[in-house]
Motif scaffolding. Structure first.
Motif, short mmCIF file in Angstrom:
data_model
loop_
_atom_site.label_atom_id
_atom_site.label_comp_id
_atom_site.label_asym_id
_atom_site.label_seq_id
_atom_site.Cartn_x
_atom_site.Cartn_y
_atom_site.Cartn_z
N LEU A 59 50.80 -6.95 25.10
CA LEU A 59 49.66 -7.46 25.85
C LEU A 59 48.55 -6.41 25.88
CD1 LEU A 59 51.72 -8.86 28.84
CD2 LEU A 59 50.46 -10.27 27.22
N THR A 72 46.64 -9.42 29.09
CA THR A 72 46.27 -10.64 28.38
C THR A 72 46.95 -10.70 27.02
OG1 THR A 72 44.27 -9.55 27.56
CG2 THR A 72 44.05 -10.85 29.56
N ALA A 73 47.21 -11.92 26.58
CA ALA A 73 47.96 -12.14 25.34
C ALA A 73 47.05 -12.69 24.25
CB ALA A 73 49.11 -13.11 25.59
N LYS A 75 48.41 -14.33 21.65
CA LYS A 75 49.14 -15.47 21.08
C LYS A 75 48.41 -16.77 21.38
CE LYS A 75 53.85 -17.43 21.10
NZ LYS A 75 55.16 -17.41 21.82
N LYS A 79 48.32 -20.72 28.16
CA LYS A 79 48.62 -19.46 28.83
C LYS A 79 49.03 -19.75 30.27
CE LYS A 79 46.87 -16.91 25.38
NZ LYS A 79 46.34 -18.01 24.51
N ALA A 108 56.99 -12.25 29.86
CA ALA A 108 56.09 -11.98 28.73
C ALA A 108 56.86 -11.39 27.56
CB ALA A 108 54.97 -11.03 29.17
N ARG A 109 57.77 -10.47 27.83
CA ARG A 109 58.56 -9.88 26.76
C ARG A 109 59.39 -10.93 26.02
NH1 ARG A 109 60.84 -5.33 30.85
NH2 ARG A 109 59.54 -3.54 30.28
N ASN A 112 56.68 -14.36 24.84
CA ASN A 112 55.56 -14.13 23.93
C ASN A 112 56.02 -13.76 22.53
OD1 ASN A 112 54.23 -14.58 26.29
ND2 ASN A 112 53.12 -12.65 26.33
N SER A 113 57.22 -13.20 22.44
CA SER A 113 57.76 -12.83 21.13
C SER A 113 58.59 -13.93 20.50
CB SER A 113 58.62 -11.56 21.27
OG SER A 113 59.72 -11.81 22.12
N ALA A 120 51.86 -18.49 25.82
CA ALA A 120 52.18 -17.12 26.23
C ALA A 120 52.07 -16.94 27.73
CB ALA A 120 51.26 -16.13 25.52
N GLU A 122 50.75 -14.40 30.64
CA GLU A 122 49.88 -13.29 30.96
C GLU A 122 50.26 -12.76 32.34
OE1 GLU A 122 46.16 -13.99 28.06
OE2 GLU A 122 45.82 -14.70 30.12
#
Length: 414
Positions: A59, A72-73, A75, A79, A108-109, A112-113, A120, A122
């Motif tokens: 992020l 912030t992401a 991806k 959101k 998020a970890r 988002n991956s 995603a 945030e």
């Protein structure tokens, strides 16, 4: 992690969640809790720690001009904003605030991956939720509700330090304050310890928050006549302190007849003037608070307070002044968010959840003014909070993280 929405599943790392929380616990440690007031060195170190973790999670981390940390992401897709706060009350607990921030970081970890999840998480750590300089200054700033004049006037409630001075010393003076980008987020999700004993006493794992109470604050002042404590006969005294004490008892006698099922009220501070053992107080003041999620209930109780004040004045010994210092607007949590938390709980904790209001204020009520918002609670051991002995069992913390991340998945999928 149990059943889910779709795509390849990345598990919540419970060991990592506990490690992060314990890292934050060591920053500003006090007994088994923390002492981490807003803009103190431990608080600022916690903000820097979070910014580093957000960067490692992919992020873009920003600490803005009021002390909010926003991740912030990049991806694509929808959101979801998630978070809580990192400062503490004075000499208080280690989970009030950080739990929700670490859950958001973990979400998020994990999410988002995951290429199987469109969208995603945030992350936000809102500054000063605990009200050292104001009330909900960080989240209110983010929704456009804090003026520069309010920051100019803000002082630390403990030592009177100007907020401008604190921002300057923290290296934040002159930085812009981040505000919400309209339409960017599908909503806001926050996790928190319950700060009560409903979940623990019922053997439940998750509280699905339905509403967050409003808080109404009053100053009630009594003016009598200061005089000598040894020479003034009892029959002619105009004792402001005694009038205040009787007023407090009268509140407890009369409020139950008009209050709602979840109304609470508290006299948080009493001061006597001049406050000497050999002087009859000529002045007395109480700070009084009412909390409820129904403004109509509070309106009835405020009318009763005014009636009671008039009755005291009519007795001719003391005058009473009632000032409303703060008006709280209750916030309803979004039905879609409540359903997502419940279905995640059904999948992961055998449905051991309950819908319940929040008797404490949270940043979610501020975010709810501009976007859908939801909250989930995890159990508090003994119902204790705002004290250094505040705690939640490791298994409950991990289960809460799993439900939180699954809730995020479901909300993004919709």
């Amino acid at each position: 992690m149990g059943s889910g929405v779709s795509g390849r599943r990345s598990p919540v790392d419970g060991t990592r969640v506990l490690a992060d929380l314990n890292t934050l616990r060591r920053i500003g440690a006090y007994k088994t809790g923390v002492h981490k007031p807003t803009f103190s060195e431990p608080h600022l170190r916690s903000l820097q720690w979070l910014a580093g973790q957000l960067t490692e999670a992919g992020l873009t981390a920003t600490i803005d001009g009021i002390g909010n940390v926003i991740g912030t992401a990049g991806k694509s897709g929808p959101k979801l904003l998630a978070g809580s706060h990192l400062e503490s009350q004075n000499f208080a607990g280690w989970l009030d605030g950080p739990l929700g921030v670490v859950y958001a970081l973990e979400a998020a970890r994990v999410i988002n991956s995951d290429p199987g999840v469109k969208g995603a998480i945030e992350v936000a750590a809102w500054c000063d939720e605990e009200g050292h300089f104001g009330h909900f200054l960080g989240s209110r700033s983010y929704v456009g509700g804090v003026t520069e004049a309010e920051i100019d006037a803000a002082r630390d409630r403990t030592d009177g330090r100007p907020m401008r001075e604190a921002l300057l010393d923290a290296g934040l003076a002159g930085r812009p304050r981040m505000t919400a980008e309209p339409g960017r987020h599908i909503g806001y999700l926050e996790a928190h310890i319950e700060q009560g004993e409903t979940l623990e006493s019922s053997g439940l794992a998750i509280g699905v928050v339905t509403s967050i109470v409003g808080i109404w604050q009053y100053r009630i002042s009594f003016t009598g006549e200061q005089n000598h404590a040894g020479t003034t006969r009892m029959s002619v005294r105009k004792d402001a302190g005694l009038a205040l004490a009787r007023f407090c008892v009268d509140i407890d006698d009369r409020f139950p007849g008009l209050c709602g099922p979840r109304t609470v009220w508290t006299t948080g501070r009493i001061t006597l003037d001049p406050g000497a053992p050999s002087i009859i107080p000529g002045g007395a003041e109480m700070l009084f608070q009412i909390r409820d999620d129904d403004p109509n209930v509070v309106a009835r109780l405020e009318d009763l307070l005014r009636t009671m004040a008039a009755e005291v004045a009519a007795q001719g010994r003391c005058n009473v002044k009632l000032e409303r210092l703060r008006t709280g607007v209750p916030a309803m949590m979004d039905a879609t968010f409540q359903h997502a938390i419940e279905t995640a709980s059904a999948a992961l904790v055998s449905g051991k959840s309950i819908r319940m209001p929040s008797g404490a204020g949270h940043d979610a009520q501020i975010l709810a003014t501009i976007m859908p918002a939801g909250m989930l609670f995890v159990p508090s051991i003994g119902g204790i909070s705002h004290h250094w002995s505040e705690n939640t069992g490791d298994a409950d913390i991990i289960a809460g993280a799993q439900v939180f991340v699954e809730t995020c998945r479901r909300l993004l999928a919709q």
